[in-house]
Write a protein that holds these residues in place. Structure first.
Motif, PDB file in Angstrom:
ATOM      1  N   LEU A 105     -25.203  14.826   3.112  1.00  0.00           N
ATOM      2  CA  LEU A 105     -25.759  14.226   1.896  1.00  0.00           C
ATOM      3  C   LEU A 105     -25.693  15.189   0.706  1.00  0.00           C
ATOM      4  CD1 LEU A 105     -28.810  12.460   3.573  1.00  0.00           C
ATOM      5  CD2 LEU A 105     -26.875  11.322   2.440  1.00  0.00           C
ATOM      6  N   ALA A 113     -33.124  12.652  -8.093  1.00  0.00           N
ATOM      7  CA  ALA A 113     -32.693  11.372  -7.525  1.00  0.00           C
ATOM      8  C   ALA A 113     -31.946  11.584  -6.217  1.00  0.00           C
ATOM      9  CB  ALA A 113     -31.806  10.636  -8.531  1.00  0.00           C
ATOM     10  N   ALA A 114     -31.135  12.628  -6.136  1.00  0.00           N
ATOM     11  CA  ALA A 114     -30.377  12.907  -4.916  1.00  0.00           C
ATOM     12  C   ALA A 114     -31.315  13.276  -3.776  1.00  0.00           C
ATOM     13  CB  ALA A 114     -29.373  14.030  -5.166  1.00  0.00           C
ATOM     14  N   ARG A 130     -34.470  12.302  -3.447  1.00  0.00           N
ATOM     15  CA  ARG A 130     -35.216  11.113  -3.031  1.00  0.00           C
ATOM     16  C   ARG A 130     -34.307  10.135  -2.283  1.00  0.00           C
ATOM     17  NH1 ARG A 130     -40.194  11.522  -4.567  1.00  0.00           N
ATOM     18  NH2 ARG A 130     -40.761  12.813  -6.373  1.00  0.00           N
ATOM     19  N   ASP A 131     -33.045  10.041  -2.689  1.00  0.00           N
ATOM     20  CA  ASP A 131     -32.095   9.190  -1.959  1.00  0.00           C
ATOM     21  C   ASP A 131     -31.883   9.719  -0.545  1.00  0.00           C
ATOM     22  OD1 ASP A 131     -31.758   7.445  -4.029  1.00  0.00           O
ATOM     23  OD2 ASP A 131     -29.874   8.318  -4.747  1.00  0.00           O
ATOM     24  N   ALA A 132     -31.794  11.036  -0.415  1.00  0.00           N
ATOM     25  CA  ALA A 132     -31.617  11.635   0.911  1.00  0.00           C
ATOM     26  C   ALA A 132     -32.807  11.319   1.802  1.00  0.00           C
ATOM     27  CB  ALA A 132     -31.429  13.149   0.780  1.00  0.00           C
ATOM     28  N   ARG A 176     -34.794   8.738   1.583  1.00  0.00           N
ATOM     29  CA  ARG A 176     -34.766   7.304   1.904  1.00  0.00           C
ATOM     30  C   ARG A 176     -33.736   7.011   3.005  1.00  0.00           C
ATOM     31  NH1 ARG A 176     -31.449   3.572   0.178  1.00  0.00           N
ATOM     32  NH2 ARG A 176     -30.612   4.931  -1.455  1.00  0.00           N
ATOM     33  N   LEU A 177     -32.541   7.624   2.882  1.00  0.00           N
ATOM     34  CA  LEU A 177     -31.478   7.380   3.861  1.00  0.00           C
ATOM     35  C   LEU A 177     -31.828   7.973   5.227  1.00  0.00           C
ATOM     36  CD1 LEU A 177     -28.410   8.031   1.550  1.00  0.00           C
ATOM     37  CD2 LEU A 177     -29.057   5.842   2.579  1.00  0.00           C
TER      38      LEU A 177
END
Length: 298
Positions: free
Chosen positions: A26, A72-73, A75-77, A79-80
């Motif tokens: 990620l 954002a990266a 928080r995306d990590a 979530r994924l």
């Protein structure tokens, strides 16, 4: 100053490898694993003897910290990861900003001049030598082991500084940064061979020798031929035992000196036994649980 962002996770030992690999995929800038119970009664050691591989990928409760360039990266990590089967039992502790630092200055601030003797110092290039320094090795932290900060390195250099090396032929076996070979040159040795199994160490030795205006030969172990008045080896106890016949064969008869380091105090008898067919090792120095063992080949 711009900020970076940390994603902090609590991960059981069984999932540390999977989570770390996923964070790499990620595009995390870095991933570190710490004992979540550090500084508590539940803290546990992860690594065994020096030089031995780690027996586990993480602690029973590991704190995994991933660094991202954007919030954002991170928080995306998070979530994924939460959607993955291997994340069962894991917990996201949060995302937080971390101010960027001048890492060069921060690293440099952690390395001060190192005293070997009152008149012999290891000095990083960004420092002025202490007023009392009559002999100086200029050495910056690098990829190869040996900056003068470890007790084994200091003991080897101290031993060298206390003896006249003039006109002596010296072998530094497992040279790392080349610091022991350079130290021998600073105290009069004129024919110096420094060898290591790691090409990066060989290159570091050449660069450090040039920076200190020292002439030596540096290369892989097959560069070492014949006998030497002084053989230095600062490695670890297990490889030193394996290398006993080879190292002793390089020590000149009639008083050639062997100096070994990387040995814990409790390993002294093991080393004595391993070298007994050729030389009689004795403990010559001790610092912070590490010992220096030396012998003369009569």
């Amino acid at each position: 100053m711009a900020s970076l962002f940390e994603l902090v996770l609590l991960v059981p030992e069984s999932a540390v490898e999977s989570v770390s690999d996923a964070l790499d995929a990620l595009d995390a800038l870095s991933v570190s694993v710490e004992d979540a119970d550090a500084l508590t009664p539940a803290e546990s050691a992860l690594f065994g003897e020096p030089g031995m591989p780690p027996p586990k990928d993480g602690w029973q409760r590991s704190r995994v910290v991933a660094l991202f360039s954007e919030e954002a990266a991170a928080r995306d990590a998070a979530r994924l990861l939460a959607l993955q089967d291997f994340f069962v039992g894991c917990q996201t502790l949060g995302v937080q900003s971390v101010a960027e630092q001048d890492w060069v200055r921060l690293t440099q601030s952690q390395f001060e001049p190192v005293e070997i003797t009152p008149t012999f110092w290891i000095v990083p290039s960004w420092h002025e030598p202490p007023a009392a320094a009559q002999q100086v090795i200029r050495l910056d932290p690098g990829l190869a082991f040996g900056t003068g900060t470890h007790p084994t390195t200091r003991m080897c250099l101290r031993w060298t500084a206390q003896r006249d090396q003039t006109a002596r032929r010296v072998l530094d076996y497992g040279c790392g940064s080349g610091i022991l070979a350079i130290g021998a040159a600073k105290f009069g040795a004129s024919d110096i061979v420094a060898v290591d199994i790691d090409p990066a160490a060989v290159e570091a030795t050449r660069l450090n020798a040039a920076a200190n205006h020292v002439t030596l030969q540096a290369g892989l172990p097959d560069l070492a031929h014949g006998v030497f008045d002084l053989v230095l080896a600062n490695i670890l106890a297990t490889p030193l035992k394996v290398l006993a016949p080879l190292l002793c064969a390089h020590v000149a008869e009639g008083g050639g000196q062997l100096v070994l380091a990387g040995i814990l105090a409790r390993q002294a008898d093991e080393l004595r036994d391993a070298y007994a067919p050729w030389v009689a090792l004795e403990v010559s120095d001790e610092e912070e649980g590490w010992i220096l063992m030396t012998a003369a080949k009569r």
